[in-house]
Design a protein around this motif. Structure first.
Motif, mmCIF file in Angstrom:
data_model
loop_
_atom_site.group_PDB
_atom_site.id
_atom_site.type_symbol
_atom_site.label_atom_id
_atom_site.label_comp_id
_atom_site.label_asym_id
_atom_site.label_seq_id
_atom_site.Cartn_x
_atom_site.Cartn_y
_atom_site.Cartn_z
ATOM 1 N N LEU A 166 0.814 -1.220 0.000
ATOM 2 C CA LEU A 166 0.000 0.000 0.000
ATOM 3 C C LEU A 166 0.847 1.269 0.000
ATOM 4 C CD1 LEU A 166 -2.634 -1.068 2.685
ATOM 5 C CD2 LEU A 166 -2.991 -0.945 0.221
ATOM 6 N N ASN A 167 2.140 1.112 0.224
ATOM 7 C CA ASN A 167 3.035 2.250 0.417
ATOM 8 C C ASN A 167 3.380 2.918 -0.914
ATOM 9 O OD1 ASN A 167 4.852 4.069 1.460
ATOM 10 N ND2 ASN A 167 6.445 2.562 1.898
ATOM 11 N N THR A 168 2.528 3.835 -1.334
ATOM 12 C CA THR A 168 2.745 4.574 -2.579
ATOM 13 C C THR A 168 2.768 6.065 -2.283
ATOM 14 O OG1 THR A 168 0.364 4.646 -3.039
ATOM 15 C CG2 THR A 168 1.603 2.792 -3.967
ATOM 16 N N VAL A 169 3.151 6.842 -3.284
ATOM 17 C CA VAL A 169 3.306 8.286 -3.092
ATOM 18 C C VAL A 169 1.993 8.952 -2.690
ATOM 19 C CG1 VAL A 169 3.911 10.437 -4.259
ATOM 20 C CG2 VAL A 169 5.228 8.368 -4.718
ATOM 21 N N GLY A 170 0.862 8.412 -3.145
ATOM 22 C CA GLY A 170 -0.420 9.105 -2.963
ATOM 23 C C GLY A 170 -1.111 8.899 -1.636
ATOM 24 N N VAL A 171 -0.496 8.130 -0.690
ATOM 25 C CA VAL A 171 -1.184 7.880 0.573
ATOM 26 C C VAL A 171 -0.284 8.221 1.761
ATOM 27 C CG1 VAL A 171 -2.656 6.063 -0.354
ATOM 28 C CG2 VAL A 171 -0.450 5.456 0.647
ATOM 29 N N ASN A 172 -0.932 8.539 2.872
ATOM 30 C CA ASN A 172 -0.236 8.789 4.130
ATOM 31 C C ASN A 172 -0.505 7.602 5.050
ATOM 32 O OD1 ASN A 172 0.840 9.741 6.521
ATOM 33 N ND2 ASN A 172 -0.832 11.171 6.921
ATOM 34 N N ILE A 173 0.557 6.852 5.370
ATOM 35 C CA ILE A 173 0.428 5.681 6.245
ATOM 36 C C ILE A 173 1.080 5.996 7.581
ATOM 37 C CG2 ILE A 173 0.958 3.239 6.539
ATOM 38 C CD1 ILE A 173 1.169 2.971 3.526
ATOM 39 N N SER A 174 0.363 5.729 8.667
ATOM 40 C CA SER A 174 0.898 5.953 10.009
ATOM 41 C C SER A 174 0.654 4.718 10.860
ATOM 42 C CB SER A 174 0.246 7.172 10.662
ATOM 43 O OG SER A 174 0.529 8.347 9.932
ATOM 44 N N THR A 175 1.589 4.427 11.768
ATOM 45 C CA THR A 175 1.441 3.260 12.638
ATOM 46 C C THR A 175 1.698 3.648 14.086
ATOM 47 O OG1 THR A 175 3.750 2.481 12.739
ATOM 48 C CG2 THR A 175 2.490 1.905 10.766
ATOM 49 N N VAL A 176 1.122 2.888 14.997
ATOM 50 C CA VAL A 176 1.488 2.957 16.404
ATOM 51 C C VAL A 176 1.746 1.523 16.848
ATOM 52 C CG1 VAL A 176 -0.962 3.035 17.076
ATOM 53 C CG2 VAL A 176 0.801 3.681 18.729
ATOM 54 N N GLU A 177 2.971 1.246 17.310
ATOM 55 C CA GLU A 177 3.422 -0.126 17.537
ATOM 56 C C GLU A 177 4.085 -0.274 18.904
ATOM 57 O OE1 GLU A 177 5.596 -1.637 13.982
ATOM 58 O OE2 GLU A 177 5.165 0.338 13.137
#
Length: 566
Positions: free
Chosen positions: A333-344
């Protein structure tokens, strides 16, 4: 020079071996993550490593060599120094008359070839070997772990009784001892290093393919110094020996491979036990099929992760590969058009261009308030390391309701069991029914070593055993169809350290949340009823998926039963 991305793209395009759209997506991923295109193509199983290697070598008019499992004589390796081999990625692997064959990642490195000619007196002939093959060959320079430590122990024991711990932890021999333990763990593809004090010695164990193996024993005098050295590297308190401590450190092998290590120090009645979890510095899995998902399931999962909102849960016990699955999904899913955030808790691997945060309970940064903060960061996709309390569960469901794709994990035995678990955490049934898209349960099985695979006749009658274990008649009928006529196993060889297994793969249970399942969730139906409906709609149980891998000679029945009946 090594193969450039445009060069590899052109060669693969001309071969027609990879679909054009798939190739373009692989090119975009390679550019986005700044990794070689070959790595993405092989990782996504768009083309085999050997086939790609042959194509690249042919394009430059040289041969290709696959060095996996090849035993190179010590006298041949000795013709080129380890230092030069590591620096130039050149490994001598075969002598034929007056010709020395050189495995090279860059076979156009004429300076390296001329150097070998001059210093060995042989006619040097280069062949192309990919990066994985070169890394394997470089590891053959290493002595055995016991040989390395036989020399170190003599140097260290004498000073260990006299020098203060703080000074001893900086001693060259202790520094080398700790580095050697980590270096060999990386070479052996271990996931964890255990350093355990006993009454009269220290035992070092590596966890490989999910199973612990005794590697060597050391004098008890070395334990305090080694523990102190690890504490220094992980920025832990040297003088604290009564309480557990956790930390993190980085390590770079002689071959340039970078890893992070999660450090746990636990006081026991015999001294401090240390466990080092080895983590990839940068996560580079690109393929769902490489995890063990077949094409039909990959299609189903891709359909769900392509949705702009909703929730996908991955379940299973600790060590079942849940985080790896989620990281692989994030990689896709890691493409230029999306913002991905995680809490781990904790961040196990770094993923380029993904905003990863780590909980800190002592500072009050929990999954719940971390997730709440992420929602103010304009995310498209959110990954929550684990849903373990009511507040986190409710915020995650609300996030999935309000236009976000939410990925998370739960500790449940199977996929249908995730539903009652979420309801127990206080999530309203109608909210869960409207947001949940899929639940994936998984375990990891060891794969049969392909270098020593043999047929055998088992002593146990597996049909009778399975009839006693599996109560559902329809599932039993499907499983019995998959019992092989020719049983296979690994008889043990140097490649698999005589275990018969090499590597691991997932067995999965994938429950798609259909309209029928949504209605059952709204009615707070029991897990058994949810499972019955899901199976009727085509869900393959974990045991059935494992037996399918048995029929494909990937693993053994013992392995499948070991993990699926947990």
């Amino acid at each position: 020079m090594p193969f450039s991305l445009p060069e590899v793209q052109k060669i693969v395009t001309q071969s027609g071996k990879v679909d054009g759209d798939e190739l373009m997506r692989a090119v975009e991923t390679a550019k986005h993550l700044e990794v070689p295109l070959e790595q993405v193509l092989v990782g996504r199983r768009l083309i085999g490593a050997e086939e790609l290697g042959q194509m690249l070598a042919t394009s430059r008019g040289i041969a290709y060599a696959d060095l996996k499992g090849v035993v190179i004589p010590k006298e041949t390796l000795g013709l080129v120094s380890e230092e030069f081999a590591v620096n130039r990625h050149v490994v001598p692997y075969k002598v034929e008359g007056k010709t020395l064959w050189l495995a090279m990642e860059d076979p156009t490195d004429l300076e390296a070839i001329e150097f070998v000619k001059k210093h060995t007196g042989y006619e040097a002939k280069p062949v192309y070997v990919d990066r994985v093959g070169i890394q394997y060959a470089l590891r053959l320079y290493k002595k055995s772990l016991k040989e390395e430590f036989a020399e170190l122990v003599k140097e260290t024991v004498a000073t260990a009784a006299q020098a203060p711990i703080t000074e001893l932890a900086k001693d060259v021999s202790i520094v080398k001892a700790v580095d050697t333990l980590i270096e060999f763990a990386i070479v052996e593809d271990a996931s964890d290093i255990h350093i355990e004090p006993l009454p009269d010695e220290v035992i070092v164990r590596y966890r490989m393919d999910g199973v612990l193996h005794d590697m060597l024993t050391l004098p008890l005098e070395l334990d305090p110094a080694m523990v102190a050295r690890i504490k220094i590297l992980a920025s832990l308190k040297l003088d604290e020996t009564r309480l557990p401590q956790d930390g993190r450190m980085q390590f770079e092998s002689e071959e340039g491979e970078k890893v992070s290590l999660r450090v746990s120090v636990l006081p026991t009645v015999l001294g401090e036990k240390v466990v080092l979890r080895i983590l990839e510095e940068t996560f580079q899995h690109f393929s769902l099929t490489s995890l063990g998902l077949d094409k039909d399931r990959v299609v189903k999962l891709n359909q769900k992760i392509s949705r702009p909102h909703g929730m996908i849960l991955v379940t299973g016990p600790t060590g079942s590969g849940k985080t790896t699955t989620l990281y692989t999904v994030l990689g896709l899913l890691n493409t230029v058009g999306v913002n991905i955030s995680t809490v781990e808790d904790p961040v196990e691997n770094r993923i380029r261009r993904v905003n990863q945060t780590q909980v800190n309970n002592q500072a009050g940064y929990t999954f719940a308030n971390g997730l709440r903060s992420l929602l103010r960061q304009d995310p498209d996709i959110i990954m929550v390391g684990e849903i373990r309390d009511q507040e986190t569960a409710k915020i995650a469901v609300n996030a999935a309701m309000t236009g976000h794709l939410v990925l998370s994990t739960l500790h449940t035995n199977d996929a249908p069991g995730a539903i009652p678990r979420m309801l127990d955490l206080g999530v309203e049934s109608f909210l869960l029914a409207s947001t949940l898209e899929m639940v994936v349960a998984q375990r990891l099985v060891r794969k049969i070593c392909q270098d020593c695979l043999v047929e055998y006749q088992p002593e146990q009658n597996w049909q009778v055993a399975l009839e006693e274990i599996v109560k559902d008649k329809n599932e039993l009928a499907e499983i019995l169809k998959l019992i092989p006529t020719n049983y296979v196993r690994g008889q043990g060889c140097p490649v698999c350290r005589y275990s018969g297994f090499r590597g691991r793969e997932g067995v999965f249970e994938m429950m798609v949340v259909s309209e029928a399942v949504r209605n059952l969730i709204s009615e707070r139906a029991a897990a058994a009823e949810l499972k019955k409906t899901a199976v009727a709609e085509g869900m393959r149980t974990m045991l059935l998926d494992g037996m399918k891998k048995v029929s494909e000679k990937i693993t053994t029945i013992d392995e499948v039963l070991r993990v699926s009946l947990e």
